[in-house]
Design an enzyme around this catalytic site. Structure first.
Site, mmCIF file in Angstrom:
data_model
loop_
_atom_site.group_PDB
_atom_site.id
_atom_site.type_symbol
_atom_site.label_atom_id
_atom_site.label_comp_id
_atom_site.label_asym_id
_atom_site.label_seq_id
_atom_site.Cartn_x
_atom_site.Cartn_y
_atom_site.Cartn_z
ATOM 1 C CB SER A 156 32.642 40.358 39.667
ATOM 2 O OG SER A 156 33.096 39.929 38.580
ATOM 3 C CE1 TYR B 102 30.360 44.419 36.631
ATOM 4 C CE2 TYR B 102 32.401 42.825 36.343
ATOM 5 C CZ TYR B 102 31.026 43.205 36.596
ATOM 6 O OH TYR B 102 30.135 42.019 37.134
#
Length: 317
Positions: free
Chosen positions: A160, A186
């Protein structure tokens, strides 16, 4: 890294089916983790509809069976099976690996958790790092012999742009001292996904295994259940990015490109976005929040350190 970035005829809003047009995967065996929702479904659907025998590795097998049935509606000849896999449970990963027989051509490490609101530990590790990185690391390394037995296997690591937020915090990966932030955690796990591709390329080159990472793009799926999407879109706009989100069919396109397209044959250790290799940026301010790859995510020393660290966390070191 090379001076010349890999480009393809596809782009931000290409679909997985467009990327796979003309590709014949007959005889290939694939595993897609997290294939019961979001881009995992579309990745599995596209690979299966082009001839691959696809295993949906999912937490909820009932939902997985529904997805498999739906894939067969659109492609009656599709060969799809469902197997349980919980990436936060090492015994589940070991059971999946032990049950696998024969070569494995394509492994798409797609499953993940995102921005958990509170610090959660799995086996003493921050849950996003434990699931998104270490679970997939254990799975891929456990399946290495199966990958090596295939002719030119490919491993796809879904990362990501959130990796731009945080490198791997080797001294404090579980936020025992650094104040916990959902997106920092994350981001750390997504950086680890890229570093896995870098070191996997080095270690597995003699086995003919290609390993690449990617950013699928902005997509609204169940992955964002802990995220305020209005706030996220506002942040994207303030960074100069469009607030137009991709469909899941578009979001799966780069995964399918790296898993199946002849356009990236022999390419390994790279980070792609929107069906092209991403530009390395030196500062987060150079990015609109969606594009670019950080140098720390491609650093070979970081990658080697993470691999050794991960082995030790699994009790192998």
């Amino acid at each position: 890294m090379t001076a010349t970035l890999i480009t393809t005829p596809f782009g931000e809003f290409s679909t997985a089916d467009e990327v796979a047009e003309g590709v014949d995967l007959t005889g290939r065996r694939a595993v897609v983790t997290g294939a019961s929702s979001g881009i995992g479904v579309e990745t599995a659907r596209t690979l299966a509809s082009h001839g691959a025998q696809v295993t949906l590795a999912v937490r909820n097998t009932a939902t997985g069976e529904d997805v498999a049935a739906d894939i067969r509606v659109g492609a009656p000849d599709a060969r799809v099976d469902v197997r349980p896999l919980e990436l936060g449970d090492r015994s589940s990963i070991a059971a999946f690996v032990d049950a696998w027989e024969g070569p494995l051509d394509l492994l798409v490490n797609n499953a993940g958790v995102m921005a958990l609101p509170e610090l959660t530990l799995v086996d003493g590790l921050e849950a996003q790092f434990a699931t998104n990185h270490l679970g997939h690391f254990a799975l891929a390394t456990g399946l290495r012999r199966a990958l090596a037995a295939a002719d030119g296997a490919r491993v796809v690591s879904v990362s990501s742009s959130a990796h731009l937020r945080c490198p791997v915090l080797f001294d404090d990966p579980s936020f025992a001292f650094v104040p916990y932030d959902p997106f920092l955690a994350y981001g750390q796990s997504k950086t680890a996904n890229v570093l896995f591709a870098v070191e996997g390329t080095r270690r597995w080159a003699d086995d003919g295994i290609a390993v690449n990472a990617l950013m699928p793009g902005g997509i609204s799926t169940g992955l964002q259940r802990h995220v305020d999407m209005e706030a996220l879109l506002a942040a994207r706009r303030s960074a100069g990015a469009s607030d137009v989100l991709k469909t899941t069919e578009q979001g799966a396109s780069t995964s399918v490109l790296l898993a199946a397209s002849p356009l990236v044959e022999g390419i390994s250790g790279r980070y792609f976005e929107d069906c092209h290799e991403a530009t390395v940026i030196t500062n987060r301010s150079e990015s609109d929040g969606r594009h670019g790859v950080a140098p720390f995510a491609l650093d070979p020393d970081n990658a080697a350190r993470l691999w050794t660290f991960s082995e030790s966390l699994l009790g192998r070191g």
